[in-house]
Design a protein around this motif. Structure first.
Motif, PDB file in Angstrom:
ATOM      1  N   LEU A  76       0.830  -1.205   0.000  1.00  0.00           N
ATOM      2  CA  LEU A  76       0.000   0.000   0.000  1.00  0.00           C
ATOM      3  C   LEU A  76       0.869   1.261   0.000  1.00  0.00           C
ATOM      4  O   LEU A  76       0.561   2.239  -0.690  1.00  0.00           O
ATOM      5  CB  LEU A  76      -0.940  -0.001   1.204  1.00  0.00           C
ATOM      6  N   GLU A  77       1.937   1.229   0.784  1.00  0.00           N
ATOM      7  CA  GLU A  77       2.829   2.391   0.846  1.00  0.00           C
ATOM      8  C   GLU A  77       3.508   2.627  -0.494  1.00  0.00           C
ATOM      9  O   GLU A  77       3.661   3.777  -0.943  1.00  0.00           O
ATOM     10  CB  GLU A  77       3.855   2.182   1.964  1.00  0.00           C
ATOM     11  N   LEU A  78       3.925   1.528  -1.163  1.00  0.00           N
ATOM     12  CA  LEU A  78       4.526   1.661  -2.495  1.00  0.00           C
ATOM     13  C   LEU A  78       3.503   2.188  -3.491  1.00  0.00           C
ATOM     14  O   LEU A  78       3.816   3.040  -4.325  1.00  0.00           O
ATOM     15  CB  LEU A  78       5.078   0.318  -2.952  1.00  0.00           C
ATOM     16  N   ALA A  79       2.252   1.677  -3.384  1.00  0.00           N
ATOM     17  CA  ALA A  79       1.204   2.138  -4.299  1.00  0.00           C
ATOM     18  C   ALA A  79       0.970   3.632  -4.151  1.00  0.00           C
ATOM     19  O   ALA A  79       0.817   4.356  -5.151  1.00  0.00           O
ATOM     20  CB  ALA A  79      -0.089   1.366  -4.042  1.00  0.00           C
ATOM     21  N   GLU A  80       0.947   4.119  -2.925  1.00  0.00           N
ATOM     22  CA  GLU A  80       0.755   5.556  -2.695  1.00  0.00           C
ATOM     23  C   GLU A  80       1.917   6.351  -3.281  1.00  0.00           C
ATOM     24  O   GLU A  80       1.724   7.420  -3.883  1.00  0.00           O
ATOM     25  CB  GLU A  80       0.632   5.820  -1.199  1.00  0.00           C
ATOM     26  N   VAL A  82       3.878   5.456  -5.798  1.00  0.00           N
ATOM     27  CA  VAL A  82       3.805   5.416  -7.256  1.00  0.00           C
ATOM     28  C   VAL A  82       2.734   6.364  -7.773  1.00  0.00           C
ATOM     29  O   VAL A  82       2.942   7.107  -8.740  1.00  0.00           O
ATOM     30  CB  VAL A  82       3.547   3.982  -7.758  1.00  0.00           C
ATOM     31  N   VAL A  83       1.555   6.345  -7.122  1.00  0.00           N
ATOM     32  CA  VAL A  83       0.461   7.213  -7.567  1.00  0.00           C
ATOM     33  C   VAL A  83       0.854   8.683  -7.431  1.00  0.00           C
ATOM     34  O   VAL A  83       0.546   9.513  -8.299  1.00  0.00           O
ATOM     35  CB  VAL A  83      -0.825   6.906  -6.777  1.00  0.00           C
ATOM     36  N   CYS A  84       1.553   9.022  -6.344  1.00  0.00           N
ATOM     37  CA  CYS A  84       2.023  10.406  -6.185  1.00  0.00           C
ATOM     38  C   CYS A  84       3.009  10.781  -7.286  1.00  0.00           C
ATOM     39  O   CYS A  84       2.978  11.899  -7.805  1.00  0.00           O
ATOM     40  CB  CYS A  84       2.676  10.574  -4.808  1.00  0.00           C
ATOM     41  N   GLU A  85       3.870   9.828  -7.670  1.00  0.00           N
ATOM     42  CA  GLU A  85       4.824  10.100  -8.742  1.00  0.00           C
ATOM     43  C   GLU A  85       4.111  10.239 -10.082  1.00  0.00           C
ATOM     44  O   GLU A  85       4.484  11.059 -10.918  1.00  0.00           O
ATOM     45  CB  GLU A  85       5.871   8.987  -8.803  1.00  0.00           C
ATOM     46  N   ILE A  86       3.066   9.415 -10.278  1.00  0.00           N
ATOM     47  CA  ILE A  86       2.271   9.546 -11.502  1.00  0.00           C
ATOM     48  C   ILE A  86       1.601  10.911 -11.539  1.00  0.00           C
ATOM     49  O   ILE A  86       1.587  11.589 -12.570  1.00  0.00           O
ATOM     50  CB  ILE A  86       1.220   8.418 -11.584  1.00  0.00           C
ATOM     51  N   ALA A  87       1.039  11.322 -10.405  1.00  0.00           N
ATOM     52  CA  ALA A  87       0.352  12.617 -10.335  1.00  0.00           C
ATOM     53  C   ALA A  87       1.304  13.771 -10.625  1.00  0.00           C
ATOM     54  O   ALA A  87       0.908  14.783 -11.197  1.00  0.00           O
ATOM     55  CB  ALA A  87      -0.296  12.795  -8.960  1.00  0.00           C
ATOM     56  N   SER A  88       2.565  13.597 -10.230  1.00  0.00           N
ATOM     57  CA  SER A  88       3.540  14.667 -10.471  1.00  0.00           C
ATOM     58  C   SER A  88       4.264  14.498 -11.794  1.00  0.00           C
ATOM     59  O   SER A  88       5.158  15.276 -12.136  1.00  0.00           O
ATOM     60  CB  SER A  88       4.570  14.698  -9.329  1.00  0.00           C
TER      61      SER A  88
END
Length: 297
Positions: A76-80, A82-88
């Motif tokens: 879950l921590e990795l998913a968060e 990755v999603v933050c990196e995608i968003a940025s």
């Protein structure tokens, strides 16, 4: 109901060894931490830990949930992350659809330096000869569409990245090899080899033959560029391809290019959804494609 915060509490208690230290790590008060687990124990009908003096000992049920926490929480921590990196715009998968079938070699020259510049972004290329590119963009199946024939549609934008000339490619021993340019009538007795695409989407038909009410003697379809050019080199037919692609093959195959009439100028476009927020790694690909195309292919 078992929630993420319950797993985080169990992991923190195991790591810190006490309720006070675990509460500090999770930015909770000790009563709030204890109350959260007490409510979970009531719902599950079994204790998760037992106090032994100042120490906390997990029960069998608590140990089971701890092992679960050790597997799930890092994911879950990795998913968060990755999603933050995608968003940025730092990470993701760039999905590219191909409607320009001979342009695969051109795409490789863009993808190679792109992967070096964006190590956390993967590239997936969909190359299907009956590819519905516009529909795929609307359906979010792809992020970019490589096409020589953009269709103006609401919510989509197309940007030209590369100019080229469509030419006729013939074997070196073919009579047309001596011509500087040919007319549509000169293909009436020829076998024309194309990719397996609808005739209305083939420039040699829509822009050259059909306006002159001409058709080749025979029409064959071949999926791969290499086999197509081997057939042309063997005198089994002629084909219409981008001039830059023919130039690449001339060094290893006995083929040459002939101009179609006064010249058939084309462009490669990259299409995308104009309604999407701008993504750094997508914008970077388009800019790199333009830069790559400024130098000879």
């Amino acid at each position: 109901m078992l929630e993420r915060n319950h797993l985080a509490i169990l992991r923190a208690v195991d790591q810190q060894g006490s309720l006070t230290a675990a509460a500090d790590l999770l930015c909770l008060t000790q009563p709030a931490l204890s109350h959260s687990i007490k409510k979970l124990e009531q719902r599950l009908g079994t204790p998760l830990w037992q106090k032994e003096g100042r120490q906390i000992r997990l029960t069998q049920a608590g140990l089971y949930l701890l092992r679960l926490a050790e597997r799930i929480l890092p994911q879950l921590e990795l998913a968060e992350e990755v999603v933050c990196e995608i968003a940025s715009g730092q990470r993701g998968t760039l999905r590219i659809g191909m409607e320009c079938h001979p342009c695969y070699q051109w795409l490789l020259k863009v993808v190679s330096p792109y992967l070096v510049a964006w190590p956390d972004v993967d590239v997936d290329v969909k190359q299907r000869f009956q590819f519905g590119g516009i529909g795929a963009l609307y359906a979010y199946e792809i992020d970019l569409l490589v096409t020589p024939d953009p269709l103006l549609r609401s919510g989509l934008s197309f940007e030209p990245v590369f100019d080229y000339e469509q030419v006729l490619v013939v074997g070196n021993e073919h009579p047309l090899a001596q011509e500087v340019a040919i007319s549509p009538e000169q293909l009436l007795s020829e076998t024309l080899i194309t990719y397996p695409v609808e005739l209305e989407r083939l420039d040699i038909f829509s822009q050259f033959l059909h306006p002159a009410n001409c058709s080749p003697k025979k029409h064959k379809t071949i999926e791969t560029t290499d086999i197509m050019l081997q057939m042309v080199a063997a005198g089994r037919g002629v084909a219409a391809l981008p001039g830059w692609l023919v130039a690449e093959y001339q060094s290893r195959m006995p083929v040459t290019s002939v101009r179609l009439g006064a010249g058939m100028q084309k462009q490669i476009f990259l299409g995308q959804r104009s309604t999407d927020p701008k993504t750094d790694y997508l914008t970077a690909f388009i800019e790199l494609a333009k830069k790559q195309s400024e130098s000879p292919i």
